[in-house]
Motif scaffolding. Sequence first.
Motif, PDB file in Angstrom:
ATOM      1  N   ALA A  64       0.834  -1.203   0.000  1.00 32.81           N
ATOM      2  CA  ALA A  64       0.000   0.000   0.000  1.00 32.81           C
ATOM      3  C   ALA A  64       0.865   1.246   0.000  1.00 32.81           C
ATOM      4  O   ALA A  64       1.979   1.256   0.528  1.00 32.81           O
ATOM      5  CB  ALA A  64      -0.915  -0.006   1.219  1.00 32.81           C
ATOM      6  N   HIS A  65       0.343   2.313  -0.596  1.00 35.91           N
ATOM      7  CA  HIS A  65       1.023   3.616  -0.617  1.00 35.91           C
ATOM      8  C   HIS A  65       2.458   3.475  -1.133  1.00 35.91           C
ATOM      9  O   HIS A  65       3.411   4.014  -0.573  1.00 35.91           O
ATOM     10  CB  HIS A  65       1.013   4.237   0.787  1.00 35.91           C
ATOM     11  N   ALA A  66       2.597   2.744  -2.237  1.00 31.20           N
ATOM     12  CA  ALA A  66       3.912   2.496  -2.826  1.00 31.20           C
ATOM     13  C   ALA A  66       4.034   3.235  -4.150  1.00 31.20           C
ATOM     14  O   ALA A  66       3.029   3.580  -4.791  1.00 31.20           O
ATOM     15  CB  ALA A  66       4.117   0.997  -3.052  1.00 31.20           C
ATOM     16  N   GLY A  67       5.270   3.496  -4.577  1.00 30.80           N
ATOM     17  CA  GLY A  67       5.491   4.083  -5.888  1.00 30.80           C
ATOM     18  C   GLY A  67       4.955   3.163  -6.971  1.00 30.80           C
ATOM     19  O   GLY A  67       5.280   1.974  -6.993  1.00 30.80           O
ATOM     20  N   PHE A  68       4.135   3.702  -7.878  1.00 27.63           N
ATOM     21  CA  PHE A  68       3.453   2.891  -8.892  1.00 27.63           C
ATOM     22  C   PHE A  68       3.680   3.469 -10.277  1.00 27.63           C
ATOM     23  O   PHE A  68       3.766   4.692 -10.460  1.00 27.63           O
ATOM     24  CB  PHE A  68       1.948   2.845  -8.602  1.00 27.63           C
ATOM     25  N   ASP A  69       3.769   2.587 -11.272  1.00 38.87           N
ATOM     26  CA  ASP A  69       3.814   3.035 -12.663  1.00 38.87           C
ATOM     27  C   ASP A  69       2.874   2.172 -13.497  1.00 38.87           C
ATOM     28  O   ASP A  69       2.836   0.945 -13.347  1.00 38.87           O
ATOM     29  CB  ASP A  69       5.227   2.963 -13.227  1.00 38.87           C
ATOM     30  N   TYR A  70       2.122   2.841 -14.370  1.00 32.38           N
ATOM     31  CA  TYR A  70       1.142   2.175 -15.221  1.00 32.38           C
ATOM     32  C   TYR A  70       1.722   2.051 -16.619  1.00 32.38           C
ATOM     33  O   TYR A  70       1.864   3.045 -17.333  1.00 32.38           O
ATOM     34  CB  TYR A  70      -0.135   3.009 -15.237  1.00 32.38           C
ATOM     35  N   GLN A  71       2.073   0.832 -17.024  1.00 33.52           N
ATOM     36  CA  GLN A  71       2.798   0.597 -18.270  1.00 33.52           C
ATOM     37  C   GLN A  71       2.035  -0.318 -19.220  1.00 33.52           C
ATOM     38  O   GLN A  71       2.638  -1.052 -20.004  1.00 33.52           O
ATOM     39  CB  GLN A  71       4.179   0.020 -17.967  1.00 33.52           C
ATOM     40  N   ILE A  72       0.704  -0.269 -19.213  1.00 36.91           N
ATOM     41  CA  ILE A  72      -0.050  -1.194 -20.058  1.00 36.91           C
ATOM     42  C   ILE A  72       0.056  -0.850 -21.538  1.00 36.91           C
ATOM     43  O   ILE A  72      -0.302  -1.665 -22.392  1.00 36.91           O
ATOM     44  CB  ILE A  72      -1.533  -1.278 -19.625  1.00 36.91           C
ATOM     45  N   GLY A  73       0.558   0.338 -21.866  1.00 38.49           N
ATOM     46  CA  GLY A  73       0.747   0.705 -23.265  1.00 38.49           C
ATOM     47  C   GLY A  73       2.111   0.343 -23.819  1.00 38.49           C
ATOM     48  O   GLY A  73       2.405   0.613 -24.984  1.00 38.49           O
ATOM     49  N   GLN A  83       7.818   0.818  -6.980  1.00 35.96           N
ATOM     50  CA  GLN A  83       7.818  -0.520  -6.384  1.00 35.96           C
ATOM     51  C   GLN A  83       6.809  -1.451  -7.040  1.00 35.96           C
ATOM     52  O   GLN A  83       6.935  -2.674  -6.928  1.00 35.96           O
ATOM     53  CB  GLN A  83       7.484  -0.421  -4.894  1.00 35.96           C
ATOM     54  N   VAL A  84       5.801  -0.885  -7.691  1.00 37.87           N
ATOM     55  CA  VAL A  84       4.710  -1.668  -8.278  1.00 37.87           C
ATOM     56  C   VAL A  84       4.496  -1.214  -9.717  1.00 37.87           C
ATOM     57  O   VAL A  84       4.442  -0.014  -9.992  1.00 37.87           O
ATOM     58  CB  VAL A  84       3.400  -1.483  -7.478  1.00 37.87           C
ATOM     59  N   VAL A  85       4.359  -2.174 -10.635  1.00 38.45           N
ATOM     60  CA  VAL A  85       4.162  -1.877 -12.048  1.00 38.45           C
ATOM     61  C   VAL A  85       3.020  -2.734 -12.578  1.00 38.45           C
ATOM     62  O   VAL A  85       2.893  -3.908 -12.225  1.00 38.45           O
ATOM     63  CB  VAL A  85       5.438  -2.171 -12.860  1.00 38.45           C
ATOM     64  N   SER A  86       2.169  -2.150 -13.433  1.00 37.71           N
ATOM     65  CA  SER A  86       1.178  -2.921 -14.175  1.00 37.71           C
ATOM     66  C   SER A  86       1.565  -2.908 -15.646  1.00 37.71           C
ATOM     67  O   SER A  86       1.811  -1.841 -16.224  1.00 37.71           O
ATOM     68  CB  SER A  86      -0.221  -2.327 -13.998  1.00 37.71           C
ATOM     69  N   LEU A 271      -2.625   6.239  -0.394  1.00 39.82           N
ATOM     70  CA  LEU A 271      -2.774   5.378  -1.566  1.00 39.82           C
ATOM     71  C   LEU A 271      -1.621   5.536  -2.544  1.00 39.82           C
ATOM     72  O   LEU A 271      -0.894   6.534  -2.522  1.00 39.82           O
ATOM     73  CB  LEU A 271      -4.086   5.705  -2.288  1.00 39.82           C
ATOM     74  N   SER A 272      -1.464   4.560  -3.412  1.00 38.63           N
ATOM     75  CA  SER A 272      -0.524   4.642  -4.526  1.00 38.63           C
ATOM     76  C   SER A 272      -1.194   5.456  -5.636  1.00 38.63           C
ATOM     77  O   SER A 272      -2.256   5.082  -6.124  1.00 38.63           O
ATOM     78  CB  SER A 272      -0.184   3.244  -5.048  1.00 38.63           C
ATOM     79  N   ILE A 273      -0.576   6.577  -6.032  1.00 40.92           N
ATOM     80  CA  ILE A 273      -1.205   7.494  -6.983  1.00 40.92           C
ATOM     81  C   ILE A 273      -0.196   7.898  -8.050  1.00 40.92           C
ATOM     82  O   ILE A 273       0.953   8.226  -7.738  1.00 40.92           O
ATOM     83  CB  ILE A 273      -1.722   8.759  -6.272  1.00 40.92           C
ATOM     84  N   VAL A 274      -0.626   7.875  -9.304  1.00 37.92           N
ATOM     85  CA  VAL A 274       0.223   8.312 -10.401  1.00 37.92           C
ATOM     86  C   VAL A 274      -0.631   9.020 -11.440  1.00 37.92           C
ATOM     87  O   VAL A 274      -1.820   8.707 -11.595  1.00 37.92           O
ATOM     88  CB  VAL A 274       0.974   7.119 -11.046  1.00 37.92           C
ATOM     89  N   ARG A 275      -0.052   9.988 -12.112  1.00 40.28           N
ATOM     90  CA  ARG A 275      -0.682  10.555 -13.307  1.00 40.28           C
ATOM     91  C   ARG A 275       0.056  10.024 -14.526  1.00 40.28           C
ATOM     92  O   ARG A 275       1.289  10.061 -14.586  1.00 40.28           O
ATOM     93  CB  ARG A 275      -0.620  12.089 -13.302  1.00 40.28           C
ATOM     94  N   ARG A 276      -0.696   9.544 -15.506  1.00 38.92           N
ATOM     95  CA  ARG A 276      -0.137   9.109 -16.771  1.00 38.92           C
ATOM     96  C   ARG A 276      -0.859   9.818 -17.909  1.00 38.92           C
ATOM     97  O   ARG A 276      -1.936  10.374 -17.737  1.00 38.92           O
ATOM     98  CB  ARG A 276      -0.291   7.587 -16.948  1.00 38.92           C
ATOM     99  N   ASP A 277      -0.245   9.792 -19.104  1.00 34.52           N
ATOM    100  CA  ASP A 277      -0.924  10.263 -20.300  1.00 34.52           C
ATOM    101  C   ASP A 277      -2.011   9.263 -20.670  1.00 34.52           C
ATOM    102  O   ASP A 277      -1.936   8.084 -20.319  1.00 34.52           O
ATOM    103  CB  ASP A 277       0.067  10.401 -21.453  1.00 34.52           C
ATOM    104  N   ARG A 278      -3.038   9.734 -21.352  1.00 36.14           N
ATOM    105  CA  ARG A 278      -4.208   8.887 -21.615  1.00 36.14           C
ATOM    106  C   ARG A 278      -3.899   7.682 -22.502  1.00 36.14           C
ATOM    107  O   ARG A 278      -4.600   6.673 -22.434  1.00 36.14           O
ATOM    108  CB  ARG A 278      -5.335   9.722 -22.229  1.00 36.14           C
TER     109      ARG A 278
END
Length: 293
Positions: A64-73, A83-86, A271-278
């Motif tokens: 919880a409340h960890a550095g996150f990156d959204y890499q589904i693209g 620490q956490v990647v999707s 919470l783990s929060i990130v802003r990504r491009d759409r």
Amino acid sequence: MRSRVRSARRLTALAAVAAAAVTVPLVAVDQAGAAPAAHHSAARHSAASGTRSAQAAGVTLPPAHAGFDYQIGGAYTPPAGVQVVSRDHDDPPAAGLYNICYVNAFQVQPGAEGDWDADLLLHDANGNVVYDQSWGEALLDVSTAAKRTRIAAKVGTWIDQCAAKGYQAIEPDNYDSYSRSKKLLTSAEAEAYIGLLSAHAHGQGLAIAQKNTVELAGDRTAAGLDFAIAEECGTYNECDGYTGAFGNHVIVIEYTAKGLTKACTGWGGQLSIVRRDRDVVPAGSPGYVRKTC
């Protein structure tokens, strides 16, 4: 590309979600293939207790409340502090991190209708395939127990691939496809189907996320869902709906500066929060955006 952000999925929460048990049982499915009814009066547990329950069930939740990156693209080297990647199920996990494996579980990737038996695509009364118009994706027909079983078997092969690659969790997208089904599908059918995926993921030692669909967060125990991935819950004032059910085990993705500010102001310490491009493009690509609180 095979995977794209579901940032257009928007539903208004029907009510504030009551705090629900943060346990991780394998969901039971009745003979008709329906998930058991949710029990909103179940005993409340803390996020810490939920983590212990998840570990007892053989799965590990993302921190919880960890550095996150959204890499589904598209996969790329995670930024410092992550620490956490999707990532998409076609991509390898990031070494040394907690990895979430994205699968499009309720709809068909554009142009991939031929990969599915025709009767597993949702058809309207005129025999036409029903599409998510925003993304050009055919909806899968989860209206019967027999079809849910067949669809879950195919998606289960992707879950197996995720486990074999070393992922720790699954992100099954488009849980809310019933809301785009011209009233041909129901939320109960979606919950029954995701219960099958939950049981399969847990059998592989994987945690499984609820993706969006805040109005069903109160049913997360019955559906066997372990944590939440919420797009723009800050923007749409929905974060408390997820935390009421999942505690601090909520990952937030925002797509605007205003949304990030709102999420960080309300939930940045929890919470783990990130802003990504759409379009969630890889680092170095035109349009790439990644910011945090």
